[in-house]
Write a protein that holds these residues in place. Structure first.
Motif, mmCIF file in Angstrom:
data_model
loop_
_atom_site.group_PDB
_atom_site.id
_atom_site.type_symbol
_atom_site.label_atom_id
_atom_site.label_comp_id
_atom_site.label_asym_id
_atom_site.label_seq_id
_atom_site.Cartn_x
_atom_site.Cartn_y
_atom_site.Cartn_z
ATOM 1 N N ASN A 8 30.900 -36.276 -15.022
ATOM 2 C CA ASN A 8 31.488 -36.328 -13.693
ATOM 3 C C ASN A 8 31.044 -37.629 -13.035
ATOM 4 O O ASN A 8 30.275 -38.394 -13.619
ATOM 5 C CB ASN A 8 31.143 -35.085 -12.852
ATOM 6 C CG ASN A 8 29.688 -34.967 -12.490
ATOM 7 O OD1 ASN A 8 28.997 -35.961 -12.242
ATOM 8 N ND2 ASN A 8 29.179 -33.748 -12.437
ATOM 9 N N SER A 9 31.501 -37.896 -11.844
ATOM 10 C CA SER A 9 31.229 -39.188 -11.220
ATOM 11 C C SER A 9 29.777 -39.344 -10.766
ATOM 12 O O SER A 9 29.301 -40.467 -10.636
ATOM 13 C CB SER A 9 32.165 -39.412 -10.029
ATOM 14 O OG SER A 9 31.986 -38.399 -9.065
ATOM 15 N N LEU A 10 29.056 -38.264 -10.544
ATOM 16 C CA LEU A 10 27.662 -38.371 -10.109
ATOM 17 C C LEU A 10 26.677 -38.457 -11.270
ATOM 18 O O LEU A 10 25.774 -39.272 -11.273
ATOM 19 C CB LEU A 10 27.292 -37.192 -9.206
ATOM 20 C CG LEU A 10 28.059 -37.097 -7.895
ATOM 21 C CD1 LEU A 10 27.684 -35.829 -7.143
ATOM 22 C CD2 LEU A 10 27.798 -38.320 -7.042
ATOM 23 N N MET A 11 26.841 -37.600 -12.269
ATOM 24 C CA MET A 11 25.914 -37.567 -13.401
ATOM 25 C C MET A 11 26.350 -38.502 -14.517
ATOM 26 O O MET A 11 25.578 -38.754 -15.426
ATOM 27 C CB MET A 11 25.796 -36.141 -13.961
ATOM 28 C CG MET A 11 25.229 -35.145 -12.998
ATOM 29 S SD MET A 11 24.971 -33.481 -13.665
ATOM 30 C CE MET A 11 26.235 -33.265 -14.859
ATOM 31 N N GLU A 12 27.571 -38.972 -14.459
ATOM 32 C CA GLU A 12 28.190 -39.763 -15.507
ATOM 33 C C GLU A 12 28.279 -38.924 -16.782
ATOM 34 O O GLU A 12 29.131 -38.082 -16.865
ATOM 35 C CB GLU A 12 27.477 -41.096 -15.703
ATOM 36 C CG GLU A 12 27.588 -41.974 -14.470
ATOM 37 C CD GLU A 12 26.866 -43.271 -14.560
ATOM 38 O OE1 GLU A 12 26.013 -43.447 -15.447
ATOM 39 O OE2 GLU A 12 27.159 -44.146 -13.722
#
Length: 53
Positions: free
Chosen positions: A21-25
């Protein structure tokens, strides 16, 4: 590598699993419901994708 909706059996028998996802990559998944994937360390594909970030 395949992007699709997987059923629990497909996930449980996978050689490697990761979520993204965009936060944890990219985050490796070491187990689900007690099913351990590989040696519970990030797999080859996860490592390759993480290196590209």
């Amino acid at each position: 590598m395949t992007e699709k909706l997987f059923d629990l059996h497909e996930i449980a028998t996978a050689d490697e699993v990761f979520i993204t996802n965009s936060l944890m990559e990219i985050m490796p998944v070491s187990s689900i419901n007690g099913n351990v994937f590989g040696d519970a360390l990030p797999g080859e594909i996860t490592g390759i994708l993480s290196a590209k970030i």
